[in-house]
Write a protein that holds these residues in place. Sequence first.
Motif, PDB file in Angstrom:
ATOM      1  N   MET A   1       0.844  -1.176   0.000  1.00  0.00           N
ATOM      2  CA  MET A   1       0.000   0.000   0.000  1.00  0.00           C
ATOM      3  C   MET A   1       0.885   1.233   0.000  1.00  0.00           C
ATOM      4  SD  MET A   1      -2.802   1.241   2.835  1.00  0.00           S
ATOM      5  CE  MET A   1      -1.537   1.759   3.973  1.00  0.00           C
ATOM      6  N   ASP A   2       0.503   2.232  -0.789  1.00  0.00           N
ATOM      7  CA  ASP A   2       1.220   3.504  -0.845  1.00  0.00           C
ATOM      8  C   ASP A   2       0.230   4.640  -0.610  1.00  0.00           C
ATOM      9  OD1 ASP A   2       2.640   1.656  -3.073  1.00  0.00           O
ATOM     10  OD2 ASP A   2       4.102   2.928  -2.064  1.00  0.00           O
ATOM     11  N   ILE A   3       0.626   5.582   0.211  1.00  0.00           N
ATOM     12  CA  ILE A   3      -0.151   6.802   0.402  1.00  0.00           C
ATOM     13  C   ILE A   3       0.791   7.980   0.207  1.00  0.00           C
ATOM     14  CG2 ILE A   3      -1.551   8.164   1.993  1.00  0.00           C
ATOM     15  CD1 ILE A   3      -2.287   5.621   3.430  1.00  0.00           C
ATOM     16  N   VAL A   4       0.455   8.871  -0.721  1.00  0.00           N
ATOM     17  CA  VAL A   4       1.238  10.079  -0.955  1.00  0.00           C
ATOM     18  C   VAL A   4       0.550  11.227  -0.220  1.00  0.00           C
ATOM     19  CG1 VAL A   4       2.150  11.676  -2.666  1.00  0.00           C
ATOM     20  CG2 VAL A   4       2.025   9.243  -3.190  1.00  0.00           C
ATOM     21  N   ILE A   5       1.300  11.904   0.648  1.00  0.00           N
ATOM     22  CA  ILE A   5       0.732  12.981   1.453  1.00  0.00           C
ATOM     23  C   ILE A   5       1.567  14.244   1.312  1.00  0.00           C
ATOM     24  CG2 ILE A   5      -0.301  11.407   3.137  1.00  0.00           C
ATOM     25  CD1 ILE A   5       2.044  11.928   4.974  1.00  0.00           C
ATOM     26  N   GLU A   6       0.931  15.390   1.528  1.00  0.00           N
ATOM     27  CA  GLU A   6       1.624  16.677   1.529  1.00  0.00           C
ATOM     28  C   GLU A   6       1.631  17.198   2.958  1.00  0.00           C
ATOM     29  OE1 GLU A   6       1.741  20.405  -1.444  1.00  0.00           O
ATOM     30  OE2 GLU A   6      -0.167  20.194  -0.389  1.00  0.00           O
ATOM     31  N   LEU A   7       2.807  17.536   3.447  1.00  0.00           N
ATOM     32  CA  LEU A   7       2.947  18.003   4.821  1.00  0.00           C
ATOM     33  C   LEU A   7       2.656  19.501   4.909  1.00  0.00           C
ATOM     34  CD1 LEU A   7       6.193  16.010   5.724  1.00  0.00           C
ATOM     35  CD2 LEU A   7       3.812  15.319   5.993  1.00  0.00           C
ATOM     36  N   ALA A   8       2.652  20.020   6.129  1.00  0.00           N
ATOM     37  CA  ALA A   8       2.281  21.415   6.359  1.00  0.00           C
ATOM     38  C   ALA A   8       3.211  22.390   5.641  1.00  0.00           C
ATOM     39  CB  ALA A   8       2.270  21.700   7.864  1.00  0.00           C
ATOM     40  N   ASP A   9       4.479  22.025   5.474  1.00  0.00           N
ATOM     41  CA  ASP A   9       5.424  22.921   4.790  1.00  0.00           C
ATOM     42  C   ASP A   9       5.453  22.666   3.282  1.00  0.00           C
ATOM     43  OD1 ASP A   9       6.623  20.467   4.707  1.00  0.00           O
ATOM     44  OD2 ASP A   9       8.556  21.123   5.513  1.00  0.00           O
ATOM     45  N   HIS A  10       4.464  21.897   2.778  1.00  0.00           N
ATOM     46  CA  HIS A  10       4.309  21.567   1.355  1.00  0.00           C
ATOM     47  C   HIS A  10       5.338  20.551   0.849  1.00  0.00           C
ATOM     48  CE1 HIS A  10       1.267  24.645   1.079  1.00  0.00           C
ATOM     49  NE2 HIS A  10       2.119  25.563   1.539  1.00  0.00           N
ATOM     50  N   SER A  11       6.143  20.004   1.741  1.00  0.00           N
ATOM     51  CA  SER A  11       6.986  18.888   1.315  1.00  0.00           C
ATOM     52  C   SER A  11       6.093  17.665   1.132  1.00  0.00           C
ATOM     53  CB  SER A  11       8.079  18.612   2.348  1.00  0.00           C
ATOM     54  OG  SER A  11       7.520  18.345   3.606  1.00  0.00           O
ATOM     55  N   VAL A  12       6.601  16.690   0.375  1.00  0.00           N
ATOM     56  CA  VAL A  12       5.799  15.535  -0.021  1.00  0.00           C
ATOM     57  C   VAL A  12       6.398  14.281   0.607  1.00  0.00           C
ATOM     58  CG1 VAL A  12       4.916  14.190  -1.965  1.00  0.00           C
ATOM     59  CG2 VAL A  12       5.176  16.660  -2.176  1.00  0.00           C
ATOM     60  N   ALA A  13       5.532  13.386   1.036  1.00  0.00           N
ATOM     61  CA  ALA A  13       6.006  12.124   1.605  1.00  0.00           C
ATOM     62  C   ALA A  13       5.235  10.970   0.984  1.00  0.00           C
ATOM     63  CB  ALA A  13       5.845  12.117   3.120  1.00  0.00           C
ATOM     64  N   ASN A  14       5.975   9.937   0.638  1.00  0.00           N
ATOM     65  CA  ASN A  14       5.355   8.676   0.229  1.00  0.00           C
ATOM     66  C   ASN A  14       5.469   7.726   1.416  1.00  0.00           C
ATOM     67  OD1 ASN A  14       4.465   6.322  -1.117  1.00  0.00           O
ATOM     68  ND2 ASN A  14       6.596   5.776  -1.504  1.00  0.00           N
ATOM     69  N   VAL A  15       4.312   7.321   1.947  1.00  0.00           N
ATOM     70  CA  VAL A  15       4.282   6.366   3.052  1.00  0.00           C
ATOM     71  C   VAL A  15       3.861   5.028   2.471  1.00  0.00           C
ATOM     72  CG1 VAL A  15       3.312   5.796   5.294  1.00  0.00           C
ATOM     73  CG2 VAL A  15       3.683   8.192   4.668  1.00  0.00           C
ATOM     74  N   GLU A  16       4.743   4.062   2.573  1.00  0.00           N
ATOM     75  CA  GLU A  16       4.491   2.749   1.975  1.00  0.00           C
ATOM     76  C   GLU A  16       4.523   1.672   3.050  1.00  0.00           C
ATOM     77  OE1 GLU A  16       6.269  -0.221  -1.490  1.00  0.00           O
ATOM     78  OE2 GLU A  16       7.297   1.647  -1.018  1.00  0.00           O
ATOM     79  N   VAL A  17       3.618   0.716   2.924  1.00  0.00           N
ATOM     80  CA  VAL A  17       3.591  -0.433   3.832  1.00  0.00           C
ATOM     81  C   VAL A  17       3.809  -1.692   3.007  1.00  0.00           C
ATOM     82  CG1 VAL A  17       2.239  -1.732   5.497  1.00  0.00           C
ATOM     83  CG2 VAL A  17       1.990   0.753   5.383  1.00  0.00           C
ATOM     84  N   GLN A  18       4.821  -2.458   3.371  1.00  0.00           N
ATOM     85  CA  GLN A  18       5.097  -3.716   2.687  1.00  0.00           C
ATOM     86  C   GLN A  18       4.882  -4.863   3.664  1.00  0.00           C
ATOM     87  OE1 GLN A  18       8.931  -3.830   0.785  1.00  0.00           O
ATOM     88  NE2 GLN A  18       8.700  -1.803  -0.092  1.00  0.00           N
ATOM     89  N   LYS A  19       4.005  -5.780   3.297  1.00  0.00           N
ATOM     90  CA  LYS A  19       3.773  -6.948   4.152  1.00  0.00           C
ATOM     91  C   LYS A  19       5.008  -7.835   4.170  1.00  0.00           C
ATOM     92  CE  LYS A  19       0.372 -10.495   5.202  1.00  0.00           C
ATOM     93  NZ  LYS A  19       0.079  -9.919   6.523  1.00  0.00           N
ATOM     94  N   LEU A  20       5.588  -8.056   2.997  1.00  0.00           N
ATOM     95  CA  LEU A  20       6.835  -8.824   2.873  1.00  0.00           C
ATOM     96  C   LEU A  20       7.831  -7.936   2.157  1.00  0.00           C
ATOM     97  CD1 LEU A  20       8.367 -11.504   3.173  1.00  0.00           C
ATOM     98  CD2 LEU A  20       7.512 -12.145   0.919  1.00  0.00           C
ATOM     99  N   GLY A  21       8.925  -7.602   2.837  1.00  0.00           N
ATOM    100  CA  GLY A  21       9.892  -6.660   2.292  1.00  0.00           C
ATOM    101  C   GLY A  21      10.462  -7.111   0.957  1.00  0.00           C
TER     102      GLY A  21
END
Length: 262
Positions: A1-21
């Motif tokens: 699963m991947d979620i792309v989010i924008e932080l308060a300072d407008h920087s961008v983060a990709n948060v990824e969850v891997q069940k099996l690395g």
Amino acid sequence: MDIVIELADHSVANVEVQKLGYMFPGQRSACYSADLLLRQYKRVKSEKGKAFSYRDIKKVYTIIFYEHSPKEFRCCPECYVHRAAQRTNTGIRIDLLQEYAFIPLDIFHSILQNKGIRNKLEAWLTFLSADSPELIGQLIQEYPQFKKYYEEIYTLCTNVEKVMGMFSKELQQLDKNTVQYMIDEMQDELDAKLKELQESEERLEEQKGKLEEQRGKIEEQQDLIAKQNAQLLEKDADLQASQEEIRRLKALLCGMEENRKK
């Protein structure tokens, strides 16, 4: 699963969850980070037009949670957050925009099981990864603010399409190829082990043949020794008979000598 989010300072983060690395965690994360940075660049440049400046490009964070972490992280069983960023060798400050955080949750849970929730970071990681009612109860008891977060997550899950971000088709294909590579590599390992097993069986059969051959030679030697023992016993009996004959002749000779003297 991947979620792309924008932080308060407008920087961008990709948060990824891997069940099996996945394999190649560094290379793969670098590709995701580069893709995310490029997409931000295209978006901002399109929005700003001629007013665009590279100063408008904000940091890109790649944050990866592993439920079952790759082998690279097993060498640090006491560490559950690994941060990485590009730095110059001279120490001069150049903002290269890309930073990474790797979080092996299996290692975190091992530490959590032994030491409990010790700080707010561990509380957040427990919130993000724990499904045990006992842990959730402990978390809410120690950090009551997480109760409303659970309620928000429940609401969020009813409309998850709004927060899911999909990466480029090239990276999707790359993931697919990586999975196939992992499958192929495991198959190669199985084939190698099968070949090694077959070679071991062949060596075992060869050694078994040699043992049978040696057993035959030993039996032949035992037969030969038995024959030699029989011959020795026969010769010993002949020797004893000869000695008896010699004693008899000596006695006879002594008697004849005594008769002559008389």
